[in-house]
Design a protein around this motif. Structure first.
Motif, PDB file in Angstrom:
ATOM      1  N   SER A  28      35.769 -12.137-103.898  1.00 14.46           N
ATOM      2  CA  SER A  28      35.897 -12.763-102.575  1.00 14.46           C
ATOM      3  C   SER A  28      35.212 -11.905-101.531  1.00 14.46           C
ATOM      4  O   SER A  28      34.471 -12.406-100.679  1.00 14.46           O
ATOM      5  CB  SER A  28      37.365 -12.938-102.189  1.00 14.46           C
ATOM      6  OG  SER A  28      38.061 -13.587-103.182  1.00 14.46           O
ATOM      7  N   LEU A  29      35.469 -10.607-101.596  1.00 10.30           N
ATOM      8  CA  LEU A  29      34.846  -9.723-100.613  1.00 10.30           C
ATOM      9  C   LEU A  29      33.333  -9.754-100.737  1.00 10.30           C
ATOM     10  O   LEU A  29      32.609  -9.839 -99.746  1.00 10.30           O
ATOM     11  CB  LEU A  29      35.368  -8.291-100.796  1.00 10.30           C
ATOM     12  CG  LEU A  29      36.731  -8.054-100.185  1.00 10.30           C
ATOM     13  CD1 LEU A  29      37.282  -6.707-100.602  1.00 10.30           C
ATOM     14  CD2 LEU A  29      36.633  -8.122 -98.673  1.00 10.30           C
ATOM     15  N   LEU A  30      32.858  -9.698-101.985  1.00 12.64           N
ATOM     16  CA  LEU A  30      31.411  -9.724-102.210  1.00 12.64           C
ATOM     17  C   LEU A  30      30.785 -10.995-101.649  1.00 12.64           C
ATOM     18  O   LEU A  30      29.769 -10.952-100.949  1.00 12.64           O
ATOM     19  CB  LEU A  30      31.116  -9.647-103.705  1.00 12.64           C
ATOM     20  CG  LEU A  30      30.814  -8.263-104.252  1.00 12.64           C
ATOM     21  CD1 LEU A  30      30.697  -8.322-105.761  1.00 12.64           C
ATOM     22  CD2 LEU A  30      29.525  -7.745-103.650  1.00 12.64           C
ATOM     23  N   SER A  31      31.401 -12.136-101.976  1.00 12.95           N
ATOM     24  CA  SER A  31      30.839 -13.399-101.506  1.00 12.95           C
ATOM     25  C   SER A  31      30.884 -13.470 -99.990  1.00 12.95           C
ATOM     26  O   SER A  31      29.957 -13.979 -99.356  1.00 12.95           O
ATOM     27  CB  SER A  31      31.602 -14.586-102.095  1.00 12.95           C
ATOM     28  OG  SER A  31      31.631 -14.489-103.489  1.00 12.95           O
ATOM     29  N   PHE A  32      31.973 -12.936 -99.412  1.00 17.81           N
ATOM     30  CA  PHE A  32      32.079 -12.946 -97.964  1.00 17.81           C
ATOM     31  C   PHE A  32      30.966 -12.119 -97.342  1.00 17.81           C
ATOM     32  O   PHE A  32      30.291 -12.563 -96.403  1.00 17.81           O
ATOM     33  CB  PHE A  32      33.453 -12.414 -97.541  1.00 17.81           C
ATOM     34  CG  PHE A  32      33.583 -12.196 -96.068  1.00 17.81           C
ATOM     35  CD1 PHE A  32      33.631 -10.915 -95.533  1.00 17.81           C
ATOM     36  CD2 PHE A  32      33.650 -13.273 -95.213  1.00 17.81           C
ATOM     37  CE1 PHE A  32      33.741 -10.727 -94.171  1.00 17.81           C
ATOM     38  CE2 PHE A  32      33.762 -13.089 -93.844  1.00 17.81           C
ATOM     39  CZ  PHE A  32      33.811 -11.803 -93.327  1.00 17.81           C
ATOM     40  N   LEU A  33      30.750 -10.929 -97.904  1.00 12.36           N
ATOM     41  CA  LEU A  33      29.698 -10.081 -97.354  1.00 12.36           C
ATOM     42  C   LEU A  33      28.334 -10.742 -97.482  1.00 12.36           C
ATOM     43  O   LEU A  33      27.493 -10.672 -96.576  1.00 12.36           O
ATOM     44  CB  LEU A  33      29.692  -8.733 -98.078  1.00 12.36           C
ATOM     45  CG  LEU A  33      30.885  -7.850 -97.741  1.00 12.36           C
ATOM     46  CD1 LEU A  33      30.918  -6.628 -98.628  1.00 12.36           C
ATOM     47  CD2 LEU A  33      30.825  -7.435 -96.280  1.00 12.36           C
ATOM     48  N   LEU A  34      28.121 -11.425 -98.600  1.00 12.53           N
ATOM     49  CA  LEU A  34      26.855 -12.121 -98.802  1.00 12.53           C
ATOM     50  C   LEU A  34      26.677 -13.217 -97.756  1.00 12.53           C
ATOM     51  O   LEU A  34      25.582 -13.391 -97.211  1.00 12.53           O
ATOM     52  CB  LEU A  34      26.846 -12.716-100.213  1.00 12.53           C
ATOM     53  CG  LEU A  34      25.484 -13.016-100.822  1.00 12.53           C
ATOM     54  CD1 LEU A  34      24.620 -11.783-100.803  1.00 12.53           C
ATOM     55  CD2 LEU A  34      25.675 -13.500-102.242  1.00 12.53           C
ATOM     56  N   SER A  35      27.770 -13.943 -97.467  1.00 13.98           N
ATOM     57  CA  SER A  35      27.681 -15.002 -96.457  1.00 13.98           C
ATOM     58  C   SER A  35      27.374 -14.406 -95.091  1.00 13.98           C
ATOM     59  O   SER A  35      26.555 -14.939 -94.336  1.00 13.98           O
ATOM     60  CB  SER A  35      28.992 -15.788 -96.378  1.00 13.98           C
ATOM     61  OG  SER A  35      29.417 -16.156 -97.649  1.00 13.98           O
ATOM     62  N   VAL A  36      28.034 -13.289 -94.765  1.00 13.70           N
ATOM     63  CA  VAL A  36      27.778 -12.663 -93.464  1.00 13.70           C
ATOM     64  C   VAL A  36      26.321 -12.224 -93.383  1.00 13.70           C
ATOM     65  O   VAL A  36      25.651 -12.410 -92.362  1.00 13.70           O
ATOM     66  CB  VAL A  36      28.723 -11.461 -93.252  1.00 13.70           C
ATOM     67  CG1 VAL A  36      28.332 -10.690 -92.020  1.00 13.70           C
ATOM     68  CG2 VAL A  36      30.150 -11.927 -93.154  1.00 13.70           C
ATOM     69  N   TYR A  37      25.838 -11.672 -94.485  1.00  8.98           N
ATOM     70  CA  TYR A  37      24.448 -11.223 -94.498  1.00  8.98           C
ATOM     71  C   TYR A  37      23.496 -12.400 -94.267  1.00  8.98           C
ATOM     72  O   TYR A  37      22.532 -12.290 -93.505  1.00  8.98           O
ATOM     73  CB  TYR A  37      24.134 -10.536 -95.830  1.00  8.98           C
ATOM     74  CG  TYR A  37      22.712 -10.066 -95.934  1.00  8.98           C
ATOM     75  CD1 TYR A  37      21.774 -10.765 -96.682  1.00  8.98           C
ATOM     76  CD2 TYR A  37      22.289  -8.928 -95.246  1.00  8.98           C
ATOM     77  CE1 TYR A  37      20.465 -10.345 -96.760  1.00  8.98           C
ATOM     78  CE2 TYR A  37      20.981  -8.498 -95.319  1.00  8.98           C
ATOM     79  CZ  TYR A  37      20.070  -9.207 -96.077  1.00  8.98           C
ATOM     80  OH  TYR A  37      18.773  -8.802 -96.151  1.00  8.98           O
ATOM     81  N   SER A  38      23.780 -13.534 -94.920  1.00 10.53           N
ATOM     82  CA  SER A  38      22.917 -14.699 -94.728  1.00 10.53           C
ATOM     83  C   SER A  38      22.929 -15.137 -93.271  1.00 10.53           C
ATOM     84  O   SER A  38      21.894 -15.481 -92.705  1.00 10.53           O
ATOM     85  CB  SER A  38      23.379 -15.878 -95.576  1.00 10.53           C
ATOM     86  OG  SER A  38      23.878 -15.455 -96.787  1.00 10.53           O
TER      87      SER A  38
END
Lengths: 479, 297, 90
Positions: free
Chosen positions: A34-44
Motif C-alpha cells: 500500500s505504501l509503495l503504491s501510494f508513493l508511486l501515485s504521489v510521484y505520478s
C-alpha cells in the motif's frame, strides 16, 4: 537509473494482490505494498506538475491504432493521487478492521483490494476504448465480490442485482465500441477524436455507450442497484465502492465529451437530457437520504445525489471549451472532495457499527462524548460533503457555480446550491446523534486506534485540502 | 444488386436460422433445464458460424468456454435451484417489447452507415513478422494488445478467487463408476499432451493458451467427476492458479525494469517471452476452471 | 451475406434484452445476458470479415476472445452467487 514507466502503477498492485494471498505475513505485505503504491501515485502526480506535455506510453512499443496507449496528463495524474490517498487510508483502516471482525473475509480482502487499485489505475491511465472495457470489468467484478463479501443473504442479493446490471451495462458498452469500430476502425480515443470531426455516424454508437455509463455510475433512472449494494457490505468495502469505484464511468463521460466528441446539434439535446437526469439524481437522492434511518443507506443515497453533480454539468462540458481548465478543475475537485469525504464517512460508520453493533441512526453512539476523533472525522467529512467553506467541497461547488454563471447556466448553479442545502439536511442528523446525551448511547467499547485515526485523517484531509486546491489543481489542464 | 443464392449462402442462411431458433427456444422455454440445453446448442452453432466467418480461433474458444463450460456452470445451477419461472406483468412485457423494437429500428439505421474498410487489419499484417508469432490473432492477443490479455487473465483469476471467498461448501458431485474412473485415468495424460499441443499450435496456426487451458480443465474435471483426487498437493494447485497472472505481470515488470518498457518484448526475445506467457496462461486457466468446478482448493 | 449476419447479431441482442427485462428467474436472465454477449460478439466478427484484406481483421477476433473469457468469469461469479442464495433459502 530506472526510468519511470506507467506500467508500474498497474503491475505493482497486481503483484501485491497475488502476494497478499500468502499468509501469515499478509498484513505486512499489504502495508508495504500500500505504501509503495501510494508513493508511486504521489510521484505520478508530481510528475504531471513538472512537465508541460502529457506523458504518452505505447505498451509494447506499438503505436495506436495497432497498440494500446497509456496517457498521464494533469487530469489522470490528479485522479491517481486521489486513488492513492483513499486507498492508503482504507488499507490502514482495514488492517485493524479485519483483525477484530470478519476474520475469514480478511483472508481474501487484500487480494480484491489491490486488484481494485490496479483496475482503477489502469482505467484512469488508459486511452484505448477496449482497454477501458476490460478495466471496467475488473472494477465491476471486484466490486460485486466485495459487496458479497460478508456472506449474508442481504449482501448476496444486492451483489447479484449489481452483477446483472453491471454485465448488461458492459455488454452495451461493448456494443457501442463495436459500432464505433465498424464505422471508424480505431479504438484509441485520440485517433477517434481526429476521425470524428466531420462525421455524424458516431451518434448511433453514443446511445449504448451513454446508457452503459449511466448504469455504471448509478444515474437516474438506473440508480436502483446502488443503495443496497453499497450499504450491505463491510465498511472498508463500502468506502472503496462509494468513493472510488463509482467514479470511472463519470470520468470516461467527461473525457468523451470534452476530448473526443465533436460539435453536433444532437449532442446538445443529449446533454440536456443528461443534465435533467443529474438534477433529478440530486433531488431524489437527497430526498431518500434524508428519509433513511440507517447510516449506510443514508450514505449510499448521498452518493447517488453527489454523482448527480457530475451529470448536471454535462452541458458545461459540451459548451465549455473556452473555459476548459475551469471545467476540469471543478470536475476533478468535486470528485476528489466527495471521494475523501465519503470514504471517511463510511469508515466512521464502520466505527459506529463496531461500537453499537447496530446500523440505525438512533442507536448511534454519542461520539462527541465518548470518541471525539470519530466525531471530528464525521464533522470534517460531512462538512466537505455539504460544501462548507474552507473544505475542498466548498471550493469545488464554488468553481462549478462560477462556471455556470460565466456560461449562462443559472438554473444549474441554483440547483447545485439547493443540493448543498439538501446535503446539510441529511448530514445534520448524523451530527445530532453524536451529541446525544442519552445514557444508553455512551458505549464504553474502545475503537481500535488505527480505525479511528485513519477515518479521522481522511476526513481532515478532505476538509483541509480545500486550502491547497491551488497546488492540487495547478497541473490539471496540462495535456 | 443481384441476389444469388449459391450453396454457401444456403449454408449461411441455414446456420443463421438455426442459431436464431435455438436462441429463441432457450429464452422462451419455461423449463430452465431446457433453456440450458438449448443454450449449449446455441453456443455450438455460434462457433460454427464463426468458423464460416473465418474466425476459427475464436470459434474454438466459444465452443469450449462459451458453450461447454458456461453450460456446465448453468447446469450446476439448474440442478441446485428451484425451477420457477413466473410470468411477468403485461405492462413490463409491453414496454420491454417496445424498447426492443425501438432498438431494432435504431440499429438497422446504423447498419446503413457501415462500410467495407481495412481498419487495423493491414497494420497487423504489416507488423506480423516483428511480433514473434505467425498467427495474426495470437500476435494481437499476446503482443500488440497484450496488455488487454494481462487484465483479462486478471479477471478470470479474480472471478475464481471471488468464488472461493464466498465460502460455499459444495458437496462434490461424483459418479462412482469404474468405467468412468478407468477412462478418465487413461485419457488424462493424452488430454494433457493434446492441450499442450493446442497451446503450442497457437504460435503459428489456430490455437492458443485459453483453448488449451480449457481443454485441460475438462480433462481434470472428468477426472474429479469419477471421484478421484488429483495427485497434487493443494498448495501446488494454488500456485498453478496464480501462475498465469503472476508470470505475465512479472515478465511485464521485468521488461520495464530492464528499460525496454512495460510488456515490450525485444525483437529476438519476443517468441520465447510469448511462449512462456502462453504456458503460464495454459496451466492457470486449466486449474482455475477446475477450481471453479470443485469449489475448493 | 455480411448484412445477414449483422441483422442476425442485432436480432440476438434485442430478443435477449427483451427476455432479460421480462424474465423473473435468475437462470433465464443469466442465459439472456450470455446470448446478448454472443450477439455483440457476432457483430464484431462480422465487422472483421467486412474488410478489403484477404484474411479477416484479427483485432476484433482478439477482442471477442477477451470478451468471451470475461463473460465466462462473470457467469461463474453469478452462478456462485445464485447457488449461495439458494443455499441460504433452504
Amino acid at each position: 537509473m530506472i526510468s519511470f514507466d506507467l506500467g508500474y502503477l498497474i503491475v505493482l498492485p497486481l503483484l501485491a494482490s497475488i502476494f497478499s494471498l500468502i499468509s501469515p505475513i499478509r498484513v505486512y505485505i499489504a502495508l508495504a505494498f500500500s505504501l509503495l503504491s501510494f508513493l508511486l501515485s504521489v510521484y505520478s502526480f508530481l510528475y504531471t506538475l513538472r512537465d508541460n506535455t502529457p506523458l504518452y506510453q505505447w505498451i509494447g512499443g506499438w503505436t495506436p491504432p495497432l497498440g494500446i496507449g497509456l496517457r498521464l496528463d494533469g487530469l489522470s495524474g490528479f485522479f491517481l493521487l486521489m486513488i492513492g490517498i483513499v486507498s492508503l487510508f482504507v488499507a490502514l483502516y482495514s488492517i485493524s478492521f479485519f483483525n477484530v471482525e470478519y476474520k475469514r473475509q480478511g483472508r481474501f480482502f487484500w487480494f480484491f483490494f489491490f486488484f481494485l487499485w490496479a483496475g482503477l489505475n489502469a482505467f484512469f491511465l488508459s486511452e484505448d476504448l477496449f482497454n477501458l472495457y476490460v478495466a471496467l470489468e475488473v472494477l465491476s467484478l471486484t466490486a460485486v465480490i466485495l459487496v458479497a463479501l460478508p456472506g449474508y443473504k442481504k449482501a448476496i442479493k444486492a451483489s447479484l442485482n449489481y452483477l446483472f446490471l453491471s454485465i448488461l451495462a458492459s455488454m452495451f458498452y461493448l456494443l457501442g465500441i463495436a459500432m464505433l469500430y465498424a464505422n471508424y476502425g480505431v479504438l484509441s480515443m485520440s485517433l477517434l477524436s481526429q476521425k470524428l470531426s466531420d462525421t455524424q455516424e458516431f451518434i448511433y454508437a453514443l446511445f449504448p455507450i451513454t446508457i452503459a455509463l449511466a448504469i455504471k455510475s448509478a444515474l437516474l433512472p438506473f440508480h436502483f442497484w446502488l443503495p443496497p449494494a453499497h450499504s450491505s457490505t463491510v465498511a472498508p468495502a463500502s468506502a472503496l465502492l462509494s468513493s472510488l469505484v463509482i467514479k470511472p464511468p463519470a470520468y470516461l463521460m467527461l473525457r468523451l465529451w470534452m476530448e473526443v466528441l465533436p460539435k453536433d446539434k444532437s449532442l446538445e439535446y443529449l446533454s440536456i437530457v443528461l443534465s435533467i437526469m443529474g438534477a433529478l439524481a440530486i433531488f431524489i437522492g437527497s430526498y431518500y437520504a434524508i428519509r433513511q434511518k440507517t447510516i449506510k443507506r443514508l450514505l449510499a443515497y448521498s452518493t447517488v445525489a453527489q454523482m448527480g453533480y457530475l451529470f448536471i454539468m454535462v452541458p458545461l462540458y459540451y459548451h465549455g471549451e473556452i473555459l476548459k481548465e475551469a471545467v476540469l478543475q471543478a470536475f476533478a475537485l468535486q470528485v476528489f472532495s466527495h471521494a475523501l469525504a465519503k470514504a471517511s464517512m463510511f469508515l466512521s460508520s464502520g466505527n459506529a457499527i463496531y461500537v453499537a453493533k447496530r446500523d440505525e441512526l438512533s442507536y448511534m453512539p454519542g461520539f462527541a462524548h465518548s470518541h471525539p476523533f470519530t466525531f471530528f472525522a464525521l464533522f470534517f467529512s460531512g462538512a466537505t460533503l455539504i460544501g462548507l467553506p474552507l473544505s475542498a467541497g466548498f471550493v469545488a461547488k464554488f468553481l462549478f457555480l462560477e462556471l455556470s454563471i460565466k456560461l449562462g447556466f443559472f438554473l444549474h448553479g441554483g440547483i447545485m446550491l439547493l443540493g448543498s442545502l439538501l446535503a446539510s439536511l441529511y448530514v445534520y442528523p448524523i451530527w445530532k446523534e453524536c451529541f446525544s446525551s442519552h445514557p444508553t448511547k455512551f458505549y464504553d467499547k474502545p475503537i481500535p486506534q488505527l480505525m479511528e485515526i485513519s477515518a479521522f485523517l481522511l476526513g481532515f484531509l478532505a476538509f483541509s485540502s480545500g486550502m491547497i486546491t491551488g497546488f492540487l489543481l495547478e497541473g490539471i489542464a496540462r495535456g | 444488386m443481384l441476389w444469388q443464392t449459391g450453396k454457401k449462402d444456403m449454408l449461411d442462411l441455414a446456420l443463421g436460422l438455426m442459431l436464431f431458433i435455438s436462441a429463441l427456444l432457450s429464452l422462451h422455454s419455461k423449463d430452465t433445464m431446457k433453456s440450458g440445453v438449448f443454450f449449449i446448442i446455441f453456443g455450438f452453432l455460434s462457433g460454427l458460424i464463426w468458423v464460416r466467418l473465418e474466425a476459427p480461433d475464436v470459434a474454438l474458444v466459444e465452443i469450449i468456454l462459451g458453450s461447454a463450460i458456461t453450460g456446465l456452470l448453468i447446469f450446476k445451477l439448474v440442478k441446485g435451484s428451484k425451477q420457477k419461472d413466473l410470468k411477468a406483468f403485461t405492462f413490463t412485457r409491453l414496454w420491454a417489447g417496445f424498447i426492443s423494437f425501438l432498438i431494432l429500428i435504431f440499429m438497422l439505421f446504423h447498419l446503413t452507415t457501415i462500410e467495407r474498410q481495412d481498419r487495423i487489419a493491414s497494420l497487423v499484417f504489416e507488423n506480423l513478422h516483428k511480433s514473434g508469432v505467425d498467427s495474426a490473432v495470437n500476435a494481437v492477443l499476446l503482443n500488440f494488445r497484450g496488455y488487454d490479455t494481462l487484465l483479462e487473465v486478471g479477471v478470470i483469476t479474480l472471478a475464481i478467487f471471488g468464488l472461493l471467498s464466498l465460502g460455499l461448501k459444495r458437496e462434490a458431485y461424483y459418479w462412482d463408476n469404474p468405467l468412468l474412473k478407468g477412462f478418465s485415468r487413461l485419457s488424462l495424460p493424452f488430454i494433457v499432451f493434446f492441450s499442450l499441443y493446442i497451446t503450442y499450435l497457437g504460435t503459428f496456426s489456430v490455437g492458443g493458451a485459453f483453448q488449451g487451458g480449457a481443454l485441460l480443465a475438462g480433462g481434470l474435471v472428468l477426472f474429479a467427476l469419477a471421484g478421484q483426487a488429483l495427485p497434487l498437493k493443494a498448495s501446488i494447485i494454488y500456485i498453478f492458479t496464480m501462475a498465469g497472472l503472476g508470470v505475465f505481470s512479472l515478465i511485464g515488470l521485468l521488461y520495464a525494469l530492464l528499460g525496454y518498457g512495460f510488456l515490450t518484448y525485444p525483437l529476438e526475445l519476443s517468441t520465447i517471452s510469448i511462449m512462456i506467457i502462453e504456458l503460464s496462461i495454459w496451466i492457470s486457466t486449466a486449474f482455475l476452471l477446475y477450481t471453479a468446478y470443485s469449489g475448493k482448493l | 451475406m455480411i448484412w445477414f449476419y449483422y441483422i442476425l447479431a442485432i436480432l440476438l441482442v434485442i430478443i435477449s434484452l427483451y427476455h432479460f427485462i421480462v424474465a423473473r428467474n435468475y437462470v433465464k436472465r443469466l442465459i439472456a445476458l450470455n446470448i446478448l454477449g454472443s450477439g455483440v460478439f457476432l457483430f464484431f466478427i462480422t465487422t472483421a470479415k467486412n474488410t478489403n484484406t484477404e484474411s479477416p481483421d484479427p483485432v476484433p477476433h482478439a477482442l471477442v476472445l477477451t470478451g468471451i473469457v470475461v463473460a465466462v468469469s462473470a457467469t461463474a461469479i453469478a452462478v456462485s452467487l445464485i447457488l449461495h442464495l439458494n443455499k441460504e433459502e433452504e
